[in-house]
Write a protein that holds these residues in place. Structure first.
Motif: not given
Length: 437
Positions: A154-164
């Motif tokens: 959850m803490q990495r969710s924004l970074a993950l969405l930006m990568t995608l």
């Protein structure tokens, strides 16, 4: 010209297609001409922060490009030239808001965050069709979408969405974050401040610091949270507070905008009343009116205390509970038209409010209960503060009396209120002492 007043309308497209509109699209031009990697705009509640970000979303969003052209027709950004309009629909945009995170415990807030992150994933589900996305990242995405992600994911969710998004569209992401500090204030009031700060530091830090997928980010909030190091590692942050001249006229209405509204809506004779009740804010060197209250005035046709019901003024009650006798007396003096000279500290933290005078008054300034009257010509960060207008004076009076005279009968309360606002300090003090015996 549509004369419907946009009460509670936060979506730019909805506003443009059905309501009276005040053109703030010059902000888009300013960002295109030059922006910081990360910009934090701090303004009081109900001043138009969400709508401002929605405008940026509709302009820059590659996902919404086919639906957005007509929304900017004849606005300042279109008249600025084709060079600027060519930027429309040029980037994938990730627009998230924390404004509804108002849970009473950390456990409840984690559950709300899990659902919120799932909503972000659902809104961006189309990226999963991209064959270039790594299968492991797809699995993390699906875990979050199904509310099955652990706290670290959850803490990495924004970074993950930006990568995608960057992988799917081939362009860096514009990240828009609305009311980032709402859960932090709620955690402070609810007693789970440390847990919330730790989570938000990782969530925002992983998205904003050293992220090659980020084009730029605009964040909004009421207060800059600094000392806990939520932003301490972020050396590319530009804070534009109520004390800054950068973008000073973008959130809230200027005097010229209110005058145009009054003439457009056939209310030019009411300009003096509008000024008395809703003007008085100073952002940087710019005179600003409370937009929420102005819009409500034009809708209802009469002045009144509109902001008190929406601004989350529970924070004022908490501040009063923690204020000593000297500070309570100074707040009463403000009601009589006095100014308070203080040293302000924008790097305030909530836990300082009870003991740090600068923290108390900085928070009252940034939340909209005070405004700057003038800056000291000789001392840095030294300012005279005052109550901005009649609406806020009413709010102060009632909240201070609610704190000082809890449990009073309505007639006693009204008598005290009248004494306070007439400046009859002697009768106010005598009556309060008599009632509290």
């Amino acid at each position: 010209m549509n004369k419907n007043m946009p009460i509670g309308i936060d979506d730019f497209k909805e506003l443009r297609e059905g309501y009276y509109f005040v053109d703030k699209s010059r902000f888009i031009k300013q960002l295109i001409d030059g922006h910081s990697k990360v910009t934090l705009l701090t303004r009081p509640r109900r001043f138009g922060k969400t709508l401002t970000l929605s405008m940026l979303d509709w302009f820059f969003s590659l996902q919404k490009k086919e639906m957005s052209r007509h929304l900017f027709r004849d606005l300042d950004i279109e008249t600025a030239g084709e060079t600027y309009m060519e930027q429309r629909g040029g980037y994938p945009v990730l627009f998230v808001t924390f404004k509804d995170l108002k849970d009473l415990t950390w456990k409840q807030m984690v559950n709300s965050l899990r659902l919120l992150i799932s909503d972000w994933c659902v809104a961006n589900d189309k990226v999963m069709a991209c064959p270039a996305i790594d299968p492991e990242l797809k699995q993390r995405f699906l875990n979050l979408k199904r509310c099955q992600g652990n706290l670290s994911e959850m803490q990495r969710s924004l970074a993950l969405l930006m990568t995608l998004l960057k992988t799917a569209f081939g362009r860096p992401v514009i990240l828009l974050i609305d009311e980032y500090d709402t859960p932090i204030q709620q955690a402070w009031e609810g007693g789970f401040y440390k847990e919330c700060i730790t989570f938000m530091k990782q969530l925002l830090g992983s998205a904003l610091k050293g992220n090659e997928n980020l084009h730029f980010s605009i964040m909004t909030g009421v207060l800059r949270i600094a000392k806990e190091s939520i932003f301490s590692d972020l050396n590319n942050l530009d804070v534009c507070s109520v004390m800054s001249d950068n973008y000073a006229d973008i959130i809230g209405f200027t005097a010229a905008e209110v005058k145009k509204m009054a003439y457009d809506l056939g209310k030019k004779d009411a300009l003096d009343d509008i000024k008395t009740w809703y003007d008085g804010y100073r952002f940087g060197h710019c005179e600003i009116y409370n937009p929420w209250s102005v819009i409500n005035f034009f809708r209802n046709g009469q002045v009144g205390d509109y902001w008190v019901n929406t601004s989350g003024n529970g924070i004022l009650r908490i501040l009063l509970q923690r204020a000593d006798a000297e500070r309570t007396a100074s707040l009463q003096g403000l009601l009589q038209g006095n100014t308070e000279t203080v040293t302000l500290n924008e790097r305030v933290i909530y836990s300082d409010i009870g003991s740090d005078k600068s923290a108390l008054y900085t928070l009252l300034l940034t939340t909209g209960y005070l405004t700057i009257s003038q800056a000291s010509p000789i001392r840095r960060n030294r300012y005279e503060l005052r109550i901005p207008n009649k609406e806020i004076k009413d709010i102060y009076g009632r909240e201070i009396l609610n704190y000082l005279a809890q449990g009073l009968r309505a007639d006693n309360f009204d008598d005290l209120f009248d004494y306070l606002f007439r400046g009859d300090v002697e009768r106010f003090t005598q009556s309060l002492q008599h009632i509290l015996r």
